[in-house]
Scaffold this active site. Structure first.
Site, PDB file in Angstrom:
ATOM      1  N   PHE A  73       0.872  -1.178   0.000  1.00 56.47           N
ATOM      2  CA  PHE A  73       0.000   0.000   0.000  1.00 56.47           C
ATOM      3  C   PHE A  73       0.903   1.219   0.000  1.00 56.47           C
ATOM      4  O   PHE A  73       1.362   1.657   1.058  1.00 56.47           O
ATOM      5  CB  PHE A  73      -0.874  -0.033   1.253  1.00 56.47           C
ATOM      6  CG  PHE A  73      -2.180   0.710   1.122  1.00 56.47           C
ATOM      7  CD1 PHE A  73      -2.577   1.262  -0.078  1.00 56.47           C
ATOM      8  CD2 PHE A  73      -3.026   0.831   2.214  1.00 56.47           C
ATOM      9  CE1 PHE A  73      -3.786   1.929  -0.193  1.00 56.47           C
ATOM     10  CE2 PHE A  73      -4.248   1.495   2.103  1.00 56.47           C
ATOM     11  CZ  PHE A  73      -4.624   2.048   0.895  1.00 56.47           C
ATOM     12  N   TYR A 234       6.361  -3.179  24.542  1.00 52.94           N
ATOM     13  CA  TYR A 234       6.279  -4.007  23.334  1.00 52.94           C
ATOM     14  C   TYR A 234       5.614  -5.359  23.634  1.00 52.94           C
ATOM     15  O   TYR A 234       4.411  -5.499  23.479  1.00 52.94           O
ATOM     16  CB  TYR A 234       7.656  -4.178  22.643  1.00 52.94           C
ATOM     17  CG  TYR A 234       7.441  -4.668  21.228  1.00 52.94           C
ATOM     18  CD1 TYR A 234       7.387  -3.789  20.156  1.00 52.94           C
ATOM     19  CD2 TYR A 234       7.168  -6.009  20.977  1.00 52.94           C
ATOM     20  CE1 TYR A 234       7.087  -4.235  18.874  1.00 52.94           C
ATOM     21  CE2 TYR A 234       6.863  -6.464  19.710  1.00 52.94           C
ATOM     22  CZ  TYR A 234       6.835  -5.574  18.664  1.00 52.94           C
ATOM     23  OH  TYR A 234       6.518  -6.021  17.399  1.00 52.94           O
ATOM     24  N   LEU A 272      15.023  -3.793  13.998  1.00 56.69           N
ATOM     25  CA  LEU A 272      15.688  -3.037  12.945  1.00 56.69           C
ATOM     26  C   LEU A 272      14.975  -1.722  12.709  1.00 56.69           C
ATOM     27  O   LEU A 272      13.787  -1.587  13.008  1.00 56.69           O
ATOM     28  CB  LEU A 272      15.655  -3.849  11.650  1.00 56.69           C
ATOM     29  CG  LEU A 272      16.720  -4.936  11.563  1.00 56.69           C
ATOM     30  CD1 LEU A 272      16.451  -5.831  10.388  1.00 56.69           C
ATOM     31  CD2 LEU A 272      18.107  -4.310  11.430  1.00 56.69           C
TER      32      LEU A 272
END
Ligand code: NAI
Length: 396
Positions: A73, A234, A272
């Site tokens: 997208f 997280y 990352l």
């Protein structure tokens, strides 16, 4: 036009076509340098234009000579207005794949929608017949549910208690303390709806229903665990609930593919710098410190090195796919090594504005961030005119 980076908050609103092209070429060269992998030949990558999904598409195509269909997208360019980086990445990928004689077509649109699933099904039917590997690598802040019509927004919040810890503004290098208030129940449900496994299962069901999965087809989605330092926001936060759901969905999909001898895996990848991760508080400081240590130890990897290793050392070894006690593939093994985590934790305690550029790899973080948008890439002449209208060959 001459294109320069323009920042707004955590994102860069411009991107450089020649820089994105060079990034893709560098990844292709890396894969070619590692030799061929006896992997899948007909591959669908959902979320194929940046980060781990792009690296997966490149690894399949240039490591295993695979035909690839990529779904993503991205914003197309307009005269005087750059596209989003994933657009230019995909343009460069297709151009290189076609030059190499490889089939590569792309679909740009909302992967959560029935329309894009149907378009993909039609394309596989027409061109490939069936697929034998499906990589699911979406990272999105929102999902319009195709059945209920509800627009779900994911949030990055702790569950239960306010989380207070350090973070760094990687542009200014300022280390500060942030507090994130806990979520409510709706936040959890919404985040699971966006980043959990429901849409992954919908894709696999739709492909199976249309008889587009080859015998033994494999599907892989990506997850993250990370250290105790980031756990509250997280893995034990709203996004962690979504990852729990994604991981549980792998078992359901494997069951649903039993008659085809198919399998679903979740691969836990390394932290990352990607567009998705730079928006998560606390993570940029963790990544800066982690990069420093992993580079010192000579074990640093980017998306392409991670996925190359995922394919060669986990998925396509000719034996059983090695998994942990929870059935997950672990390619975050180097990040999670005890000695690496101990060193990061020590640095974490010391990190302040005055020393973070030295004890952490802030420079590497920034470089990776600019690279995502095609800036600061070696060998690119940023003073030269760039063609912002660079198109993707299969998208008219
Ligand atoms: P990314 O932001 O680089 O890539 C996301 C991809 O999803 C792009 O191709 C984008 O076009 C596509 N996408 C987003 N919304 C879409 C939609 N509605 N329809 C179609 N395509 C859409 O993200 P990244 O970091 O590569 O993440 C991919 C997966 O890897 C995620 O599940 C993430 O949680 C996981 N992961 C990321 C880590 C990291 O540190 N970045 C670490 C471990 C796992």
């Amino acid at each position: 036009m001459i294109i320069e980076p323009r920042m707004r908050g955590f994102i860069c609103t411009t991107s450089h076509p020649a820089g994105c092209e060079q990034n893709v070429k560098n990844q292709i060269e890396y894969i070619k340098s590692k030799g061929s992998i006896d992997g899948a030949k007909k591959v669908l990558v959902i979320g194929a234009s940046t980060g781990f999904g792009l690296a997966s598409r490149i690894t399949s195509a240039f490591g295993s000579d695979a035909a690839t269909i990529g779904v993503f997208f991205e914003k197309a360019p307009a005269e005087g207005k750059t596209a989003s980086p994933g657009w230019y990445n995909s343009a460069a990928f297709e151009a290189e794949a076609h030059k190499a004689g490889l089939y590569a077509k792309s679909i740009n649109g909302d992967a959560f929608s029935n329309e894009i699933k149907q378009q993909t099904i039609d394309l596989i039917k027409a061109d490939l017949g069936q697929v034998d590997l499906i990589i699911y690598s979406l990272a999105s802040p929102v999902r319009l549910h195709p059945v209920t019509g509800v627009l779900h927004r994911s949030v990055l919040k702790p569950i239960g208690d306010t989380f207070t810890n350090k973070t760094v503004d990687f542009h200014s290098g300022k280390v500060s303390e942030i507090s994130i208030a806990p979520c409510n129940d709706d936040d959890i449900q919404n985040t699971v709806a966006v980043m959990g496994g429901e849409d992954w299962a919908m894709w696999i069901d739709a492909l199976k229903e249309a008889n587009l999965l080859a015998p033994g087809a494999t599907t892989v989605a990506y997850s993250y665990i990370g250290p105790a330092l980031t756990e509250a926001v997280y893995r034990k936060g709203t996004i962690g609930r979504a990852k729990d759901h994604l991981e549980a969905t792998a078992f359901e999909i494997t069951n649903s593919l039993a008659d085809l001898n198919g399998k679903a895996f979740v691969s836990v990848n390394k932290a990352l710098v990607t567009q998705a991760s730079s928006a998560i508080p606390v993570i940029p400081l963790y990544i800066s410190l982690l990069y420093k240590i992993m580079k010192q130890e000579g074990i640093h990897e980017g998306c392409i090195e991670q996925i190359q290793r995922l394919y060669e050392e986990r998925l396509y070894t000719n034996g059983e796919v090695p998994v942990d006690e929870s059935g997950r593939i672990r390619i975050d093994d180097l990040e999670m090594r005890a000695d690496v985590q101990e060193k990061v934790a020590l640095l974490w305690d010391q990190a302040v504005t005055e020393n973070v550029a030295e004890i952490g790899d802030l420079e590497g973080y920034r470089k990776d961030f600019y690279n995502l948008f095609g800036f600061d890439v070696a060998g690119v002449d940023y003073k030269a005119e760039a063609n912002e209208m660079m198109g993707i060959e299969s998208i008219a």
